[in-house]
Design a protein around this motif. Sequence first.
Motif, PDB file in Angstrom:
ATOM      1  N   ARG A  28     -16.902 -18.521  10.151  1.00 20.16           N
ATOM      2  CA  ARG A  28     -15.656 -18.984   9.756  1.00 20.16           C
ATOM      3  C   ARG A  28     -15.290 -18.058   8.560  1.00 20.16           C
ATOM      4  O   ARG A  28     -14.020 -17.502   8.569  1.00 20.16           O
ATOM      5  CB  ARG A  28     -15.522 -20.536   9.355  1.00 20.16           C
ATOM      6  N   PHE A  29     -15.694 -17.962   7.683  1.00 20.87           N
ATOM      7  CA  PHE A  29     -15.374 -17.269   6.214  1.00 20.87           C
ATOM      8  C   PHE A  29     -15.470 -15.793   6.571  1.00 20.87           C
ATOM      9  O   PHE A  29     -14.409 -15.176   6.392  1.00 20.87           O
ATOM     10  CB  PHE A  29     -16.213 -17.791   5.093  1.00 20.87           C
ATOM     11  N   GLY A  30     -16.583 -15.280   6.871  1.00 24.16           N
ATOM     12  CA  GLY A  30     -16.671 -13.696   6.938  1.00 24.16           C
ATOM     13  C   GLY A  30     -15.687 -13.288   8.145  1.00 24.16           C
ATOM     14  O   GLY A  30     -15.070 -12.017   8.176  1.00 24.16           O
ATOM     15  N   GLY A  31     -15.591 -14.147   9.182  1.00 24.04           N
ATOM     16  CA  GLY A  31     -14.709 -13.698  10.357  1.00 24.04           C
ATOM     17  C   GLY A  31     -13.533 -13.634  10.008  1.00 24.04           C
ATOM     18  O   GLY A  31     -12.628 -12.657  10.573  1.00 24.04           O
ATOM     19  N   ALA A  35     -11.238 -10.017   9.975  1.00 25.90           N
ATOM     20  CA  ALA A  35     -10.284  -9.775  11.134  1.00 25.90           C
ATOM     21  C   ALA A  35      -8.930  -9.563   9.971  1.00 25.90           C
ATOM     22  O   ALA A  35      -8.118  -8.674  10.486  1.00 25.90           O
ATOM     23  CB  ALA A  35     -10.009 -11.119  11.841  1.00 25.90           C
ATOM     24  N   THR A  36      -8.884 -10.391   8.882  1.00 21.01           N
ATOM     25  CA  THR A  36      -7.378  -9.844   8.215  1.00 21.01           C
ATOM     26  C   THR A  36      -7.748  -8.583   7.651  1.00 21.01           C
ATOM     27  O   THR A  36      -6.556  -7.910   7.452  1.00 21.01           O
ATOM     28  CB  THR A  36      -7.586 -11.054   7.146  1.00 21.01           C
ATOM     29  N   LEU A  37      -8.825  -8.265   6.938  1.00 16.21           N
ATOM     30  CA  LEU A  37      -8.880  -6.901   6.539  1.00 16.21           C
ATOM     31  C   LEU A  37      -8.466  -5.899   7.644  1.00 16.21           C
ATOM     32  O   LEU A  37      -7.689  -4.880   7.306  1.00 16.21           O
ATOM     33  CB  LEU A  37     -10.249  -6.639   6.187  1.00 16.21           C
ATOM     34  N   ASP A  38      -8.877  -6.144   8.795  1.00 13.43           N
ATOM     35  CA  ASP A  38      -8.894  -5.046   9.640  1.00 13.43           C
ATOM     36  C   ASP A  38      -7.270  -4.938  10.109  1.00 13.43           C
ATOM     37  O   ASP A  38      -6.527  -4.104  10.471  1.00 13.43           O
ATOM     38  CB  ASP A  38      -9.337  -5.649  11.128  1.00 13.43           C
ATOM     39  N   GLU A  39      -6.603  -6.275  10.310  1.00 14.56           N
ATOM     40  CA  GLU A  39      -5.095  -6.381  10.563  1.00 14.56           C
ATOM     41  C   GLU A  39      -4.424  -5.593   9.502  1.00 14.56           C
ATOM     42  O   GLU A  39      -3.244  -5.087   9.715  1.00 14.56           O
ATOM     43  CB  GLU A  39      -4.710  -7.800  10.528  1.00 14.56           C
ATOM     44  N   LEU A  40      -4.903  -5.719   8.160  1.00 11.40           N
ATOM     45  CA  LEU A  40      -4.254  -4.949   6.923  1.00 11.40           C
ATOM     46  C   LEU A  40      -4.526  -3.410   6.954  1.00 11.40           C
ATOM     47  O   LEU A  40      -3.839  -2.714   6.098  1.00 11.40           O
ATOM     48  CB  LEU A  40      -4.748  -5.671   5.708  1.00 11.40           C
ATOM     49  N   VAL A  44     -12.947  -1.490   7.883  1.00 16.07           N
ATOM     50  CA  VAL A  44     -13.951  -2.737   7.890  1.00 16.07           C
ATOM     51  C   VAL A  44     -15.009  -2.612   9.093  1.00 16.07           C
ATOM     52  O   VAL A  44     -14.795  -2.093   9.918  1.00 16.07           O
ATOM     53  CB  VAL A  44     -13.076  -4.106   7.830  1.00 16.07           C
ATOM     54  N   LEU A  45     -16.343  -2.746   8.493  1.00 12.72           N
ATOM     55  CA  LEU A  45     -17.417  -2.796   9.660  1.00 12.72           C
ATOM     56  C   LEU A  45     -17.991  -4.455   9.377  1.00 12.72           C
ATOM     57  O   LEU A  45     -18.460  -4.712   7.974  1.00 12.72           O
ATOM     58  CB  LEU A  45     -18.573  -1.828   9.438  1.00 12.72           C
ATOM     59  N   ALA A  46     -18.370  -4.975  10.361  1.00 13.96           N
ATOM     60  CA  ALA A  46     -18.932  -6.365  10.383  1.00 13.96           C
ATOM     61  C   ALA A  46     -20.260  -6.230  10.718  1.00 13.96           C
ATOM     62  O   ALA A  46     -20.513  -5.458  11.713  1.00 13.96           O
ATOM     63  CB  ALA A  46     -18.167  -7.388  10.941  1.00 13.96           C
ATOM     64  N   ILE A  61     -13.211  -6.379  16.406  1.00 14.48           N
ATOM     65  CA  ILE A  61     -13.059  -5.543  15.053  1.00 14.48           C
ATOM     66  C   ILE A  61     -14.400  -4.787  15.079  1.00 14.48           C
ATOM     67  O   ILE A  61     -15.170  -5.006  16.009  1.00 14.48           O
ATOM     68  CB  ILE A  61     -13.442  -6.493  13.839  1.00 14.48           C
ATOM     69  N   PRO A  62     -14.461  -3.692  14.094  1.00 17.46           N
ATOM     70  CA  PRO A  62     -15.808  -2.967  14.385  1.00 17.46           C
ATOM     71  C   PRO A  62     -16.949  -3.703  13.831  1.00 17.46           C
ATOM     72  O   PRO A  62     -16.686  -4.176  12.896  1.00 17.46           O
ATOM     73  CB  PRO A  62     -15.299  -1.615  13.288  1.00 17.46           C
ATOM     74  N   LEU A  63     -18.025  -3.616  14.658  1.00 19.27           N
ATOM     75  CA  LEU A  63     -19.061  -4.477  14.216  1.00 19.27           C
ATOM     76  C   LEU A  63     -20.448  -3.821  14.871  1.00 19.27           C
ATOM     77  O   LEU A  63     -20.220  -2.985  15.855  1.00 19.27           O
ATOM     78  CB  LEU A  63     -18.996  -6.024  14.888  1.00 19.27           C
ATOM     79  N   VAL A  64     -21.485  -4.190  14.251  1.00 21.66           N
ATOM     80  CA  VAL A  64     -22.746  -3.841  14.655  1.00 21.66           C
ATOM     81  C   VAL A  64     -23.855  -4.986  14.511  1.00 21.66           C
ATOM     82  O   VAL A  64     -23.527  -5.809  13.718  1.00 21.66           O
ATOM     83  CB  VAL A  64     -23.273  -2.693  13.697  1.00 21.66           C
ATOM     84  N   GLU A  65     -24.688  -5.018  15.671  1.00 19.50           N
ATOM     85  CA  GLU A  65     -25.623  -6.211  15.494  1.00 19.50           C
ATOM     86  C   GLU A  65     -26.725  -5.789  14.691  1.00 19.50           C
ATOM     87  O   GLU A  65     -27.497  -4.752  14.928  1.00 19.50           O
ATOM     88  CB  GLU A  65     -25.939  -6.568  16.886  1.00 19.50           C
ATOM     89  N   ALA A  66     -27.107  -6.394  13.496  1.00 28.82           N
ATOM     90  CA  ALA A  66     -28.274  -6.033  12.754  1.00 28.82           C
ATOM     91  C   ALA A  66     -28.768  -7.313  11.960  1.00 28.82           C
ATOM     92  O   ALA A  66     -27.783  -8.214  11.569  1.00 28.82           O
ATOM     93  CB  ALA A  66     -27.932  -4.573  11.925  1.00 28.82           C
ATOM     94  N   ASP A  67     -29.740  -7.480  11.509  1.00 31.04           N
ATOM     95  CA  ASP A  67     -30.155  -8.342  10.422  1.00 31.04           C
ATOM     96  C   ASP A  67     -30.178  -7.742   9.050  1.00 31.04           C
ATOM     97  O   ASP A  67     -30.920  -7.006   8.557  1.00 31.04           O
ATOM     98  CB  ASP A  67     -31.653  -8.668  10.942  1.00 31.04           C
ATOM     99  N   ALA A  68     -29.140  -8.241   8.363  1.00 33.80           N
ATOM    100  CA  ALA A  68     -29.097  -7.659   6.922  1.00 33.80           C
ATOM    101  C   ALA A  68     -29.938  -7.911   5.944  1.00 33.80           C
ATOM    102  O   ALA A  68     -29.994  -7.408   4.977  1.00 33.80           O
ATOM    103  CB  ALA A  68     -27.266  -7.899   6.592  1.00 33.80           C
ATOM    104  N   SER A  69     -30.590  -9.040   6.454  1.00 33.19           N
ATOM    105  CA  SER A  69     -31.584  -9.346   5.226  1.00 33.19           C
ATOM    106  C   SER A  69     -32.766  -8.251   5.275  1.00 33.19           C
ATOM    107  O   SER A  69     -33.505  -8.503   4.433  1.00 33.19           O
ATOM    108  CB  SER A  69     -32.232 -10.834   5.608  1.00 33.19           C
TER     109      SER A  69
END
Length: 231
Positions: A28-31, A35-40, A44-46, A61-69
């Motif tokens: 909820r928070f990150g999404g 989305a707001t940053l992209d609208e502005l 942004v890359l998620a 939104i621009p995004l990639v599937e990856a494990d950031a840990s």
Amino acid sequence: MDKKFARGTRSNSDQGHDASVLVIGLGRFGGALAATLDELGRDVLAVERDPDLIRDWSGRIPLVEADASNPVALEQVGATDFPIAIVGVGTSLEASVLITGNLVDLGTPLIWAKAISAEHGRILQRIGAHHVVYPEHDAGARVAHLVSGRMLDFIELEDGFTIVKMRPPKETHGFTVGEVDIKAKYGVTVIGVKQPGQPFEYATAQTRIDAGDTLILSGDTVLLEKFAARP
């Protein structure tokens, strides 16, 4: 990578208002952030590892599937190209800490991280997060202020200094700011008065207050609460 993002990639030294932002975690928070940053119009890359969330946000939104840990995965998505990173992962303390630590190790100039408790926040700060936010706590505190009186919006800055938007108490209706003398009586400052359908105006002693207006005030939180509680 999405062409929209690729055109706007900036160096780590650029932390201005249009700097590129990496958002990790599409809950909820990150999404909402991404989305707001992209609208502005921000670059942004998620980054998200949950396939279900990837499907939900794909094409939006621009995004990639990856494990950031995994620090290698972060490097592969180009995390070092981003002056700003936001860690939106909060439910997993281990993942939140690992991701934040990875960003610190990569030398990310500005790291914002979500925390779900004071202890969580202290850990994030100790390992190098520059800003820690508590979305649930902050939202709960804000709503508590809004439901307790005639306030329409509430922004607490620091050291008890607050800015509020509220409906004017009955005793102010039909009088000017100077006639009511709110500063002397209640210790709060009227910044402006917004009339329905009219642009915002900074308040002067001659500004009239009517029942349908919206007041913008600043001052000590306790004093503003007392003023907002007046009938």
